[in-house]
Design an enzyme around this catalytic site. Structure first.
Site, PDB file in Angstrom:
ATOM      1  N   LYS A 254     -51.147 -27.540  78.782  1.00 51.60           N
ATOM      2  CA  LYS A 254     -52.166 -26.524  79.054  1.00 51.60           C
ATOM      3  C   LYS A 254     -52.353 -25.550  77.900  1.00 51.60           C
ATOM      4  O   LYS A 254     -53.360 -24.874  77.819  1.00 51.60           O
ATOM      5  CB  LYS A 254     -51.846 -25.784  80.349  1.00 51.60           C
ATOM      6  CG  LYS A 254     -50.484 -25.147  80.409  1.00 51.60           C
ATOM      7  CD  LYS A 254     -50.239 -24.609  81.808  1.00 51.60           C
ATOM      8  CE  LYS A 254     -48.776 -24.311  82.020  1.00 51.60           C
ATOM      9  NZ  LYS A 254     -48.439 -24.115  83.429  1.00 51.60           N
ATOM     10  N   ARG A 255     -51.390 -25.486  77.036  1.00 50.54           N
ATOM     11  CA  ARG A 255     -51.520 -24.588  75.899  1.00 50.54           C
ATOM     12  C   ARG A 255     -52.593 -25.091  74.932  1.00 50.54           C
ATOM     13  O   ARG A 255     -53.283 -24.321  74.275  1.00 50.54           O
ATOM     14  CB  ARG A 255     -50.174 -24.471  75.167  1.00 50.54           C
ATOM     15  CG  ARG A 255     -50.176 -23.502  74.021  1.00 50.54           C
ATOM     16  CD  ARG A 255     -48.762 -23.070  73.675  1.00 50.54           C
ATOM     17  NE  ARG A 255     -47.965 -24.145  73.090  1.00 50.54           N
ATOM     18  CZ  ARG A 255     -48.002 -24.498  71.812  1.00 50.54           C
ATOM     19  NH1 ARG A 255     -48.823 -23.877  70.986  1.00 50.54           N
ATOM     20  NH2 ARG A 255     -47.249 -25.464  71.365  1.00 50.54           N
TER      21      ARG A 255
END
Length: 492
Positions: A254-255
Site C-alpha cells: 500500500k505504500r
RNA sequence: GGCCCCAUCGUCCAAUGGUAAGGACACCGGCCUUUCACGCCGGCAAUACGGGUUCGAUCCCCGUUGGGGUCACCA
C-alpha cells in the site's frame, strides 16, 4: 473428484486486491469444474482480527462480483466458516498430535526465543529457527508444568533430517530439507491454533480439492504436508499463484500502490473492469483478447495455463481497460445510473453539501467547491505542502506518521480524525497547524477548501490515505532507510 | 545470510527446436476533429549473461547474474 476451492482471507485490514485476485482464480476454477467455491475467515490472530475488516472484505468481494457457495454469511454443510468458531475442532486435533507424539508443549518464553534468535543471527547461522529446547521434555514433566498454570504453546515435531518433497501444480516437484524448518508452533499460548494447523484441518474437513493462493506460502507447504501425514490425510492439489507486484517489482504494497479494493471503488473504477484486469495477470484468453467477462473466463480457463512471472499491477493499463468498459458497455443512461450508485446519490450529495453550504453564494458555486469530493487524485504542488520553518523531509515524516495512524483508525469521523491529528502534532512537538497545512494541500489540492476534518470524514479513509501518499511523492517521498528508522520510532 | 520460486519490449500477454519474435498499455509521429478524448494509420522497443545438447536454440540442460518470496505465539 469434486472440485472445491476456497478463499481464506484474514480479517486484519483493508480488503486487498491480492485477495480479490486469488478469489477470482479460485472462483473461476471451481466454476470451470462445476464445483464449489468456499469463503473461510481465518481470524486466529486475536490481536489484529476485527469484525469491521471481515465485513469490509465480504462487501468488497461482493462489489467486485465474486460470490461464494459456502461462507460465514451464507452457511453451508461444512461450517462453521469462521475459524474462531471452530476452536474445539482444532483443540481435538492438537490433543491427538500430542498424544501420538507428533507435537509437544513448549514453555520457552518470548524473551528466550528472541535471545536465541538474536544469537543465531549474530553467529550467521544457516538455520535460525527454534532450538527445540522443549522437544525432549518428558510428558510427565510437561503435564505437571501445565497443571501448575505455566504458559505454553504447542509445537509440531519436524523431522531432524531428510527432505520433504511436494508437487505444485504450476511448478512441479519442490524439495526442501527438513533441517531448514523449525518446530512450528501450532497452538498459541492463548489456546488459538496458528494458521498452519487451522488451514490443514479446515481444508481437509471442508474437503477442499485445490489450494489456490499466493506464492508467499510455498515455503510453508512442507509443514502442512507433514501435518497431513500425521493425520493420515491426503493433501489437496497445491497451486501457488504468482504475487502481484509494485512497479518496482516488490510485492504489491500500500505504500507504493493503492491496494485496497475500496480505493478502486471510491476512485470510480467499475468492478467488472477491475476483475477483468486481475484476470489478465498471469493468464490470457485462448484467443488473446484482453477484454473478457468472468463467464468468458470460465469458458476458456485452465489452472495449468497460468504463467509464473510475477506481474506488475499497472494502474495505467487498468485505467485504459476501465475506460473501455465505460465507453463500450454503457449507454449514457446506464452510465448516469452507475454514477448515482457511485457518488451522485442523495446521501452523498447531502453530506458533501453540508461541508460546503456556508460557502455558497449561488447554487452554481457548488460544483466548484465540491470537485474534490468527486475526484480520485487532486492537483498537489510543493507549494501547497510547504510549512513555515519546516523542511520537506520533516513534512514527509509528519505525513507518513499520519498515514500510519489513519490506517489504524477504527472509527472514521471528524472527531476521531481531529484527535488523531492533534496526537501526531504532539508527537512532533508542533502546532496542529503545521500538520493541517500540508494536509489541506494533499487532500483538497487547493488553498480554497472546506474544513479539513469533516472533508476527510466525507471523503473516506481510502481516498484520504491515497492522496496523502500521492502528496508525499510530490515531495520526493521517503527513502527505504528513512522509512525504517521512522517506523521504529513512531509506528505503534 | 540460509533456503525456495521466477526470468520475452518500460509494463501486461503471445509464439516456434528453423520466426522479419506477435498483440495490448505507455510513449512518439500523422490522419480525423471547432478543442480534448475516442477512432484510424505509422514508429520506437525484448528473448539477462556464459557454457553445453543439437544440423539449428528464445524454447531443452547446467552455471552466473538479476528480481522476488520466506525464515513470528501474523496470516
Amino acid at each position: 473428484m469434486k472440485v472445491r476451492t476456497r478463499l481464506a482471507p484474514s480479517p486484519t485490514g483493508d480488503p486487498h486486491v491480492g485477495t480479490a485476485y486469488q478469489a477470482l482464480f479460485g472462483y473461476v476454477w471451481a466454476k470451470v469444474n462445476n464445483g464449489e467455491f468456499v469463503l473461510r475467515i481465518e481470524d486466529t490472530d486475536r490481536e489484529r482480527s476485527t469484525n469491521a475488516s471481515e465485513k469490509a472484505i465480504l462487501e468488497s468481494l461482493k462489489w467486485i462480483g465474486i460470490t461464494w457457495d459456502e461462507g460465514p454469511d451464507v452457511g453451508g454443510p461444512y461450517g462453521p466458516y469462521r475459524q474462531s468458531d471452530r476452536l474445539s475442532i482444532y483443540k481435538e486435533h492438537i490433543d491427538q498430535l500430542i498424544a501420538e507424539g507428533h507435537a509437544y508443549p513448549c514453555f520457552c518464553t518470548k524473551q528466550r526465543l528472541d535471545e536465541v534468535r538474536k544469537k543465531l543471527v549474530e553467529e550467521k547461522a544457516a538455520n535460525r529457527g527454534y532450538d527445540r529446547k522443549c522437544r525432549d521434555l518428558s510428558p510427565e514433566d510437561a503435564t505437571k508444568r501445565i497443571a501448575a498454570g505455566e504458559s505454553y504453546v504447542v509445537r509440531m515435531k519436524i523431522p531432524l533430517e531428510g527432505e520433504c518433497s511436494f508437487t505444485d501444480l504450476l511448478r512441479g516437484e519442490i524439495v526442501k530439507d527438513w533441517a531448514s524448518i523449525d518446530d512450528q508452533v501450532i497452538m498459541k499460548a492463548d489456546g488459538f491454533p496458528t494458521y498452519h494447523l487451522a488451514v490443514v484441518v479446515d481444508d481437509h474437513l471442508m474437503e477442499i480439492s485445490h489450494i489456490i493462493r499466493g506464492e508467499e506460502w510455498i515455503n510453508s507447504v512442507p509443514k502442512h504436508v507433514l501435518l497431513y501425514q500425521f493425520f493420515g490425510w491426503e493433501p489437496p492439489v497445491y497451486c501457488h499463484l504468482p504475487l502481484l507486484r509494485n512497479p518496482d517489482k516488490s510485492k504489491l504494497s500500500k505504500r507504493k500502490n493503492p491496494t485496497s479494493v475500496n480505493y478502486y471503488r471510491k476512485a470510480g473504477y467499475l468492478p467488472e473492469a477491475l476483475l477483468n484486469y486481475l484476470g489478465m495477470m498471469g493468464w490470457h484468453m485462448p484467443d488473446n483478447s484482453e477484454k473478457f467477462s468472468v463467464e468468458e473466463m470460465i469458458n476458456g480457463f485452465n489452472l495449468t495455463d497460468i504463467s509464473l512471472g510475477s506481474p506488475v499491477f499497472d494502474r495505467t493499463k487498468l485505467k485504459w481497460l476501465n475506460a473501455r468498459y465505460i465507453r463500450e458497455d454503457n449507454s449514457p443512461e446506464q452510465l448516469a445510473a452507475k454514477l448515482q450508485g457511485w457518488a451522485l446519490n442523495p446521501e452523498y450529495i447531502q453530506k458533501v453539501t453540508e461541508v460546503v453550504a456556508s460557502r455558497l453564494e449561488t447554487l452554481s458555486d457548488w460544483g466548484y467547491f465540491t470537485a474534490m469530493f468527486f475526484s480520485d487524485t487532486v492537483p498537489v504542488t510543493e507549494e501547497l505542502l510547504a510549512v513555515k520553518n519546516l523542511e520537506s523531509p520533516e513534512v514527509l515524516e509528519l505525513l507518513q506518521v499520519t498515514v500510519w495512524k489513519l490506517e489504524k483508525l477504527r472509527t472514521w469521523n471528524s472527531e476521531t480524525i481531529s484527535a488523531l491529528l492533534s496526537e501526531v502534532a504532539d508527537i512532533f512537538e508542533l502546532k496542529l497547524k503545521a500538520l493541517t497545512g500540508p494536509l489541506y494541500g494533499a487532500i483538497c489540492g487547493s488553498k480554497v477548501a472546506p474544513p479539513l476534518f469533516t472533508s476527510m470524514e466525507v471523503l473516506g479513509s481510502d481516498l484520504c490515505r491515497t492522496r496523502i501518499i500521492a502528496a508525499m511523492n510530490v515531495l520526493g517521498g521517503l527513502s527505504g532507510k528513512k522509512l525504517k528508522k521512522l517506523e521504529k520510532k513512531y509506528r505503534t
